[in-house]
Design an enzyme around this catalytic site. Structure first.
Site, PDB file in Angstrom:
ATOM      1  N   SER A 226     -34.494 -16.964  10.060  1.00  0.00           N
ATOM      2  CA  SER A 226     -34.133 -16.352  11.322  1.00  0.00           C
ATOM      3  C   SER A 226     -34.337 -14.838  11.303  1.00  0.00           C
ATOM      4  CB  SER A 226     -32.701 -16.726  11.680  1.00  0.00           C
ATOM      5  OG  SER A 226     -32.548 -16.794  13.075  1.00  0.00           O
TER       6      SER A 226
ATOM      7  N   LYS B  14     -18.684 -10.259  33.984  1.00  0.00           N
ATOM      8  CA  LYS B  14     -18.122  -9.415  32.929  1.00  0.00           C
ATOM      9  C   LYS B  14     -17.399 -10.231  31.868  1.00  0.00           C
ATOM     10  CE  LYS B  14     -17.065  -5.686  30.789  1.00  0.00           C
ATOM     11  NZ  LYS B  14     -18.117  -4.985  30.026  1.00  0.00           N
TER      12      LYS B  14
END
Length: 339
Positions: free
Chosen positions: A153, A205
């Site tokens: 990764s 948010k």
């Protein structure tokens, strides 16, 4: 080359020591009068000699370097501060900024004609991984990624920016993908009588906050961020490895052992560190090369902290792994990881 460089370094240090002691003797012993003054003079002369030897040592190391290849290690989870995560799931790695500093120091060192990135990492945060990759790309000379145990990764994100990638037959390589994770504690909160009260400005948010159920719009929004990181990852690999977009996507974030990674083009060659050195010697047109490890200086407290993290991992991995993963880029309670 290395033996002759060491001899020259030793001669320069001895010369510096002799000159510094001579100057110190004249200034602090020969000139002053009185026994006490002479005694102090001897002390100062010795100190001058030590300082002179240190200065000469630095000059000798710069002028007569006994190495030609720099090695920088990327080990453990890749994070900005080197921590292993919010909980002690794994021992911490080297801070990404420190790794970048060491690569830049090697680039500034005229003796370092090539760079080896030794990678043993499961991945980690997106931007710190990219910072390391960019620093390696800017190195003025051949760059080689050498995968030891694991280069997955974020580690492969870095490696794909190097000129060549080496791995061992038993190395685990790949995992070209991005994962997002959150702890859904809404059900537990209900059982405990806890209620999430939203105070926020902006519709998304608090997307991913663990104490409330995720809406379809929030899931789509967060998946879009993950897809964006994935597209960037694919672009990095296709550019760096000369692989097609289809070849990279067909890996489907799988990891591969060395032989399989070689067969699909994720690595260039399999070999030991000795064979990496031999290949670099050929590229640098040298019979043999010497490698110097560039490492950040650690004080006593940092070394002790590293040891305590390893102990915490051994004692707490079981419960911690059930609760949290590696740190990634985060949106409130939602984590993005290259692993």
């Amino acid at each position: 080359m290395a033996d002759s460089a060491r001899i020259l370094q030793t001669l320069v240090v001895l010369a510096g020591l002799a000159v510094a002691v001579g100057i110190g003797w004249v200034l602090f012993v020969f000139v002053p009068d009185g026994n006490l003054a002479r005694l102090l003079g001897v002390v100062f002369a010795v100190l001058a000699g030590v300082l002179g030897a240190r200065a000469a040592s630095g000059l000798a190391a710069s002028a007569f370097a006994d190495y030609d290849v720099a090695e920088v290690a990327v080990e453990g989870p890749i994070t900005r501060d080197g921590g292993g995560g919010r909980l002690p799931t794994t021992p911490g790695g080297t801070p990404a900024d420190d790794i970048v500093d060491q690569i830049e120091a090697a680039d500034d060192d005229e003796a370092a004609r090539a760079l080896v990135l030794k990678l043993n990492t499961p991945g980690g945060e997106v931007v710190p991984s990219d910072d390391i990759r960019i620093a390696a790309e800017r190195f003025d000379g051949p760059t080689v990624a050498y995968a030891t145990d694991t280069c997955a990764s974020g580690g492969y994100w870095i490696a794909s920016g190097c000129d060549e990638i080496y791995a061992r037959e038993g190395s685990v390589v790949g995992s070209i993908g991005v994962i997002g994770s959150r702890i859904n504690a809404a059900g537990m909160a209900d059982k405990l009588g806890l209620e999430y009260e939203r105070l926020a400005a902006g519709e998304y948010k608090d997307a991913g906050t663990s104490l409330k159920e995720m809406t379809d719009d929030e899931r789509e929004y967060l998946q879009g961020l993950i897809d964006g990181y994935y597209e960037e990852f694919v672009d990095r690999v296709t550019d760096g490895r000369q692989l097609s977009d289809e070849q990279v996507r067909d890996t489907e974030a799988r990891v591969y052992l060395g032989e399989d990674a070689l067969s699909i083009g994720l690595v260039d060659e399999l070999g030991t560190k000795r064979e990496v050195k031999d290949r670099l010697a050929d590229r640098l047109d040298e019979d043999e090369i010497e490698v110097r490890a560039f490492e950040p200086e650690k004080n006593v407290m940092e070394r002790l902290r590293g040891g305590s993290q390893a102990v915490a991992y051994a004692l707490g991995a079981g419960v911690a792994n059930a609760l949290a993963g590696e740190d990634g880029s985060r949106v409130d309670g939602f984590e993005f990881e290259l692993r």
